[in-house]
Write an enzyme that holds these catalytic residues in place. Sequence first.
Site, PDB file in Angstrom:
ATOM      1  N   LYS A   6       5.713  -0.777   7.876  1.00  0.00           N
ATOM      2  CA  LYS A   6       5.523  -0.350   6.359  1.00  0.00           C
ATOM      3  C   LYS A   6       4.333  -1.244   5.820  1.00  0.00           C
ATOM      4  CE  LYS A   6       6.821   1.152   2.222  1.00  0.00           C
ATOM      5  NZ  LYS A   6       8.290   0.993   1.621  1.00  0.00           N
ATOM      6  N   VAL A   7       3.237  -0.636   5.480  1.00  0.00           N
ATOM      7  CA  VAL A   7       2.344  -1.278   4.912  1.00  0.00           C
ATOM      8  C   VAL A   7       1.960  -0.645   3.762  1.00  0.00           C
ATOM      9  CG1 VAL A   7       1.604  -2.041   7.061  1.00  0.00           C
ATOM     10  CG2 VAL A   7       0.758   0.278   6.090  1.00  0.00           C
ATOM     11  N   SER A   8       0.936  -1.206   2.886  1.00  0.00           N
ATOM     12  CA  SER A   8       0.198  -0.912   1.722  1.00  0.00           C
ATOM     13  C   SER A   8      -0.723   0.242   2.002  1.00  0.00           C
ATOM     14  CB  SER A   8      -0.451  -1.907   1.046  1.00  0.00           C
ATOM     15  OG  SER A   8       0.587  -2.831   0.609  1.00  0.00           O
ATOM     16  N   HIS A  12       7.845  -2.701  -8.589  1.00  0.00           N
ATOM     17  CA  HIS A  12       9.345  -2.402  -8.064  1.00  0.00           C
ATOM     18  C   HIS A  12      10.027  -2.459  -9.216  1.00  0.00           C
ATOM     19  CE1 HIS A  12       7.837  -1.446  -4.330  1.00  0.00           C
ATOM     20  NE2 HIS A  12       7.912  -2.634  -3.762  1.00  0.00           N
ATOM     21  N   THR A  70      -1.488  -2.128  -2.571  1.00  0.00           N
ATOM     22  CA  THR A  70      -1.891  -0.748  -3.262  1.00  0.00           C
ATOM     23  C   THR A  70      -1.792  -0.855  -5.008  1.00  0.00           C
ATOM     24  OG1 THR A  70      -0.676   0.655  -1.630  1.00  0.00           O
ATOM     25  CG2 THR A  70      -1.517   1.662  -3.408  1.00  0.00           C
ATOM     26  N   ALA A  71      -0.786  -1.880  -5.414  1.00  0.00           N
ATOM     27  CA  ALA A  71      -0.954  -1.962  -6.908  1.00  0.00           C
ATOM     28  C   ALA A  71      -2.017  -2.635  -7.136  1.00  0.00           C
ATOM     29  CB  ALA A  71       0.248  -3.200  -7.006  1.00  0.00           C
TER      30      ALA A  71
END
Length: 302
Positions: free
Chosen positions: A56-58, A154, A110-111
């Site tokens: 799981k990655v950005s 989150h 990504t944020a």
Amino acid sequence: MTPRLTLAHSPCPNDTFVFHALTHGLVPGAPEADVRLADIDITNGLAERSELDVLKVSYAVLPHVLDHYALLPCGGAVGRGCGPLVLVKDGDTADTLAGARVAVPSTSSTAYLLFRLWAARTLPGGVGEIVVLPFHEIMPAVRDGLVDAGLVIHEARFTYGHYGLRLVTDLGEEWEKQTGLPVPLGAIIARRSLGARRLGELARAIRASVQSAWNAPEASRAYVLKHAQEMATDVVDQHIELYVNSFTAELGDDGQAAVRALLGRSAELGLLPAVPDGALDFPAVPDGAPDPPADSRQRPQH
């Protein structure tokens, strides 16, 4: 015997909820996997070094890893109303973040990419300084005046008021206004060297794991709470409800369009390398491989 996969994802409730069935042998025929739980910064680095099979990655790191990894069309975090937030201390009367000292959880996330896209449009003078802090330290730092603003993700969406903070902008909402598309946050990637057939099997197993989690949420409850980093149970539930959605079961046309828009706009501004044509396409599964079950894309209605 088929080799076990190596898999890394975050300990966040959405990821442990999604992958619980797959990694605990509850999905018939699913590949066996050795699981590592690690924060997204770590999994991003693992992907850039091509160290594990599935991660799981950005989405922000995707252009750097597509030579070795394929984007899976399921299991990730894409949605509406779930983007990162920019916060300041309540009572702060500044009407701009120009020249501000801003705390962020990562510069590979990504944020942060969404923040840079927003800043490029609204802060021509730029911010003053970017300070990388562990996620759990950002809101206290803003509250205590150690930084001028904070970029949070989150569960902070549900808790920032407890710290006496005020919302400056919801970057997901801004993205949706600009594009009409959902917000792409986290991706599931797998080694291209696994081959199209095995990648197809993995995607079907992840879809089945998502459906299993929706069908029997109590099965993963203890596991999710164990790794929820002292998050209150009601916040855990809100977190899962928001980040595990129809895009998790199937990225679909809107999800694919969102990913292409994010990476394309970022490349145009020089924030990311351009993605070669076809690099985001999921390898075609060979003839004879079964289609995913029809119900694997359906979230139960509560």
